[in-house]
Each structure stands twice: as C-alpha cells, then as structure tokens.
Scaffold this active site. Structure first.
Site, PDB file in Angstrom:
ATOM      1  N   PHE A 349       0.838  -1.203   0.000  1.00 55.41           N
ATOM      2  CA  PHE A 349       0.000   0.000   0.000  1.00 55.41           C
ATOM      3  C   PHE A 349       0.867   1.245   0.000  1.00 55.41           C
ATOM      4  CE2 PHE A 349      -2.445  -3.218   2.232  1.00 55.41           C
ATOM      5  CZ  PHE A 349      -3.743  -3.035   1.774  1.00 55.41           C
ATOM      6  N   ASP A 350       0.404   2.259  -0.701  1.00 54.97           N
ATOM      7  CA  ASP A 350       0.965   3.584  -0.522  1.00 54.97           C
ATOM      8  C   ASP A 350       0.345   4.098   0.788  1.00 54.97           C
ATOM      9  OD1 ASP A 350       1.884   6.245  -1.064  1.00 54.97           O
ATOM     10  OD2 ASP A 350      -0.146   6.719  -1.696  1.00 54.97           O
TER      11      ASP A 350
END
Length: 659
Positions: A349-350
C-alpha cells in the site's frame, strides 16, 4: 465459440437485427425447436405422409442453421474452421444419411445455446453500458441571465451549467456556486451522498485531477436538495463515465491466462476431431457395418467432440465478473487482472491518501507550566490563522472545530523563519511556534521534561511544534496524517480472506510509517522511499512472493503500479493517470472496496474452474461412448448442448456476487 468469436458474433447479431429486433436469433432458435417437435409428432405419433414431417424438419433446419451458417461462412473466408463449421457439417451429414430428425434437433439445440450465450453476453455488456445511460442527454447552460437547454454533446469547456435539485449532473466539472450533497454511487459505488461545496477561486484552477474532490462533480451523479452552478471542465467524450465505458469494452478483449490456454487447446483439438471423423467415415471398410452406420457414428462423434462449452466457459465468467465489479464502482481491465487478483497473498500500500486521510490533523494541544488551556488555544489560533502553510491551516481549522474557539484577528506581523517555524505579534508580545532551535535562538528554555514528551510523540510519527509567548514556553502542538476510519477494519477483512502480508511503502519518515502500521495492523512498513525506491521495493517483493498487488492513488504511484502484478488505483474517478496505469480502479477513494474485489476475483476463478471441468468432462465422457456406438445422435446432442447452457448459467451467477 472462441473468445474473438463473441465479438464477431455480437457484431453479426447487431448488424442484422433481423425481423424480430435484437432477439431475432433467440426467436429463430425457438422456431427451429417448434418445427422440430411438429415434425417429430407428425412422424412418430400420427404416422403422416413423409413429405409433411420432412417439410417441418426442413423449416427447423432453416431457422436453426440460419445464423450458424452465416457465422461459419464468415470464419471460412478467413481460413478458420471452428465449431459452427463442425455443426453445419454434422447437420448436412445427418440429412445425407436420412437422419433428418437428429439433424434438426442438433441445429435447434446448437442455435438455442448460441442465442442464449449471445443473450448472456449482451446482458453483461448492457449492465456495463447502463453506465452510459446514466448521463443525462441535455444540460441547462447559463448565458447571462438566461438558461438555455442544450444537448450534452454541444457543451463547451468553461460553460456554466445549472443543476436543479435531484437532477442528474450532465458534465464533469467544478462547483462555482451553491453547495449540495451529491449521490455518486453510479461512479464510485459509495452508498452515502457526499457533501460538495463551491470552490473559492474559479479563475485560476489547477488541473482537474488536482482540484480538491469536495468541489468536483461527475457526469451521471445525482444532485441533492440544492441547486448548484457547475463550470464544465471536461467534454462529454472525455468525462469519467465515457472513459469507464470505453475501458470496460476494451477490457473484454484482454484475454485471461485461462482463455489463452483454452485457445491453444482448441487450435490442435479441432483438427484432431476433423481427422478422427474422416477416419470413422471409412470404418465400414474395416468392420462389418453399412456405410450409413459408419457415417452415423462419425457424425455422432463430430457432435460429441465439439468443444462448445469449453470455448465459452472462461469469457462468459470474465465478462460477468467485470460487469458485477462495474456496478459496484470498480473497474477491472480484462480477464488477466481478474484472475491474478484472486491468487494474491501479498499487498503493498501507498500511505498518504490510501491508508491515511492524506491531510494533517491536530493530534495534541498540551498547555505547559500551568498555562490556561483556553488562553493557549486562543494564542495559537490567532497566530496560525494568519499563515498559509498546510500545517498551520490544519491546526487553526481543528482548534476552531474541536474547541469552538473563534479568531478576532488580534495577531499581526507574521514572519516565517526558514526551517524553524513562525513568529507573530499578539497583544504586543512575540509568539513563537516551531522547533527547539527556534526557541533556543530566542532565549526560551526547553526543559528535559518537554524534550522527553516531544521525543515520545516523534517516535509515534507525530510532527511536534513548541509554542512560546511572553518569553516562556506555554505549550506543545502535534499534528499527524491520521489513518482512514475504515483502514483497520478493511485490513482485518483482508487478513480473514487469506492475505498474509500487507506492507506499507511511504515517502514519510520510518517512525510515521511504523506508527500507522501499529495502529491499523500492517505486517510491515518501509519509510523514506522515493518513487523509484517504491519500484525497487515492489521488485524485491515479487522475487520473494511471486505475485504482488500495489494499491495507491495512481498519481505518484504509477511506476510502482506498473511494476506490480496487479496495480490498484484508488479514487480513480476523474483521474486520467490512475485509470491509464492501473489494472483495477476503485472509483471512490475508499479502501473498503478491496475485500469485495478480491472476493469477486476468487469467485470468478472458482467458477471458471467449474466451467472447465464441466465442459472437458462432458467431451471426455461423450466421445468414447459415441465411438463405441453406445449412444445415438439425439442424446449426444442433448448432453453436449446441455453442458453449454449449464456453463453460461453458471457464469451468470457472478452478476449477483456480494461480499
């Protein structure tokens, strides 16, 4: 019935809608069945003269073979011999040996299967095209004091349109007057209407992607109870909804891994069948039977071995899966992405805007040295509201809303001190807000107790500022980009459905990453990453875990997404970059759609597997017993075409998928 065939096939049915409109093919199949049964009754029950039931069978041949022949002819022109050709050959063969009834039954069931398949495909396509019908046909354009109704195709950039209460919005743009809550379910799948307000300065706008989403509206969404004025920023053909429809229709042509394997299988399977059938025609030279018996067996095998169900098993499931996702505000680009998602166990995930809100929030306001809390907050809000810095804006906004303290514009002479903070005058005294260096430079002592408190907050990912007034420390502020309300729940759901590793990749400090990871339950956080470091991190994860999905907001994460097995963009409504680079786009910026997409993908894989077993199982069962003469053409046809219908109906279950 290969995947390309559907597209050609659909063109045919759409090109010549025929006398009954777009359901002509289905009605022809039903007429074929009707004449087959009339022929059967005339022959078996009434023992009518031969010409009566033959005429009936001939009509059944005509209606059943009409579309199949057109299809086969189109293919043969390109030098392709496929299932339609096998069926026509079998029907002609049946007529040649006098088995008119079996030939009619074959064409009836084959055309029925084909018509239902087209119908199923167009059902799935229609639920996607229904997106298109969401956008209204006309818009009310404001010209001076007048309102003129124009078709949406005629809208120009920077036209101002008026959207009445509860009406559909007819262009992508920004609100310049009024405020309303807008139902965006058609695009983002969000069930709750979103509050939108007018943008303050509409003369100097950034790119469409960069405008704060609270001012932006999309074509096809529904306005709430207030009238609003919208400045048009995208033409009809560039609107989010047009892009979606275009991308979904392109998605169908991207083959999934299973489809590609099926295609390879058919390439060698069909010629083998034709060879086997030709050999069986001459069986009477080797074993004791008549020419007609040999032909009858050969034609039965031809029917039994046609891989109709196999050819349609994957495309029908892929299309139903894509259509189901589209209805729920998720765009999946093709079968590959749909199948890959289901086999993942690792997701990267960012951080900013994906797992977190993407906006700093005031997390602590602690008065020191017995300074009055209300007075402390008053000093801070007066000074910070003079600054344009994002942190200052966040602090003054949160103090106003959380503690309901208003400003009276009592501070003045604000100055930013590079790398240290700000100072301003409040009630004729200097106020300093910033780091320890700013305090020490101005002769303000910072005690070890304050330093310990600061250190703890920093280790937990907060950004900390000290506040001094009247030459002494009066308090401490901390801000942080806080996790989304739904992040923790979503990650738990992902864990429950078998995602083993969830890793955050962020450009922020490692402490910030670790703190957020602890709060929401990630397995790992990697901080201080530039965009190219994110790409390296994804490549390392791929070496370790083979398949990795990257979830981000699509703009700065595009390179990392392009390198992952499946790139998932969030908040893709209105963002061209996200729609281009991602394999899967969640139209809203809500992360809670992820478990739904992964669940849908797994269900699709499961249904594709079931379909392959059904279709291959039927061929494997029918061919040997037909070669041994244990079944006649009629039952071979019924079992064979039954499996095709079963596969289509099984695939349509995906349209109703819910998590």
């Amino acid at each position: 019935m290969t995947p390309q065939k559907h597209t050609n096939h659909d063109q045919h049915t759409h090109d010549h809608h025929g006398i009954f409109g777009e359901k002509t093919e289905l009605y022809f199949a039903i007429l074929s069945g009707l004449f087959f049964f009339i022929g059967l009754i005339l022959k078996k029950l009434i023992a009518a003269p031969e010409w009566t039931y033959l005429t009936s069978y001939l009509l059944a041949y005509f209606f059943g073979g009409f579309y199949t022949t057109i299809e086969a002819y189109e293919k043969i022109k390109k030098g392709e011999f496929e299932i339609d050709f096998l069926m026509i050959a079998a029907a002609i063969g049946a007529a040649y040996i006098g088995s008119w009834g079996e030939g009619a039954l074959l064409l009836f069931l084959f055309s029925l299967g084909h018509a239902l398949e087209s119908y199923a495909m167009s059902r799935a396509k229609k639920s996607i095209e229904a997106l298109g019908s969401l956008s209204p046909k006309t818009a009310l354009v404001k010209k001076g004091q007048e309102l003129i109704e124009v078709p949406v195709e005629k809208l120009q950039l920077h036209d101002i349109i008026v959207v009445k209460p509860n009406a559909k919005i007819s262009a992508d743009g920004v609100i310049i007057n009024g405020h309303s809550s807008i139902n965006q379910a058609s695009i983002t799948g969000e069930s709750i209407p979103v509050d939108k307000t007018a943008i303050k300065n509409s003369s100097n706008l950034p790119n469409f992607d960069e405008i704060d989403k609270q001012h932006v509206v999309y074509t096809g969404t529904i306005n709430g109870d207030n009238a609003i004025e919208v400045l048009v920023l995208k033409l009809n053909e560039d609107s989010t909804i047009s892009r979606l429809i275009q991308m979904v229709s392109e998605a169908e042509t991207q083959k999934s891994p299973t489809q590609l394997q099926t295609k390879k299988f058919e390439k060698w399977f069909v010629p083998i069948v034709i060879f086997l059938v030709v050999v069986l025609c001459f069986a009477h030279l080797v074993i004791d039977e008549t020419i007609n018996e040999s032909l009858y067996r050969a034609i039965s095998v031809l029917i039994a071995a046609s891989p109709c169900a196999l050819a349609i098993s994957t495309p029908s499931a892929v299309l139903s899966g894509i259509a189901c996702a589209a209805k729920n505000g998720v765009l999946i680009k093709g079968g590959r992405a749909l199948e890959d998602l289901g086999s993942l166990t690792t997701i990267a995930f960012d951080k900013t805007g994906t797992l977190t809100e993407g906006k700093p929030k005031l997390t602590n306001a602690i008065p020191l040295n017995d300074f009055d809390e209300k007075q402390f907050l008053k000093v801070v809000v007066e000074v910070e509201s003079l600054s344009n810095h994002p942190l200052a804006r966040a602090i003054s906004k949160d103090i106003k809303t959380t503690y309901s303290i208003e400003t009276n514009n009592e501070a003045s002479d604000i100055q930013a001190i590079q790398g240290k903070g700000i100072k301003a005058i409040y009630k004729n005294e200097w106020v300093y807000i910033g780091n320890t260096r700013l305090m020490l430079d101005n002769g303000i002592a910072v005690t070890s107790h304050v330093e310990t408190t600061m250190k703890e907050l920093l280790e937990n990912g907060h950004t900390v500022m000290l506040v001094a007034y009247q030459a002494q420390l009066i308090g401490l502020l901390s801000v942080m980009d806080v996790p989304r309300a739904t992040a923790k729940d979503t990650l738990q759901k992902l864990k429950d459905i078998g995602i083993k590793k969830m890793i955050m990749l962020t450009g922020d400090h490692q402490n910030v990453g670790d703190s957020i990871a602890r709060q929401i339950g990630l397995t790992e956080a990697k901080g201080n990453l530039l965009p190219e470091d994110k790409v390296k991190a994804i490549q390392q994860l791929k070496q370790r875990d083979a398949k990795v999905a990257m979830i981000g907001d699509g703009v700065n994460d595009a390179p990392a997404m392009a390198n992952s097995t499946v790139g998932v963009a969030m908040g893709a409504a209105g963002s061209d970059v996200a729609l281009e680079t991602a394999d899967v786009a969640l139209m809203s910026d809500k992360i809670d759609k992820l478990p739904f997409v992964i669940g849908l993908s797994r269900k699709s894989k499961y249904i594709i597997k079931q379909n392959l077993w059904i279709s291959l199982g039927v061929v494997a069962f029918l061919v040997p017993i037909t070669i041994m003469g244990l079944t006649n053409i009629g039952s071979a046809v019924a079992i064979h075409e039954g499996s095709t219908l079963l596969v289509v109906l099984n695939a349509l279950r995906l349209l109703r998928f819910k998590v």
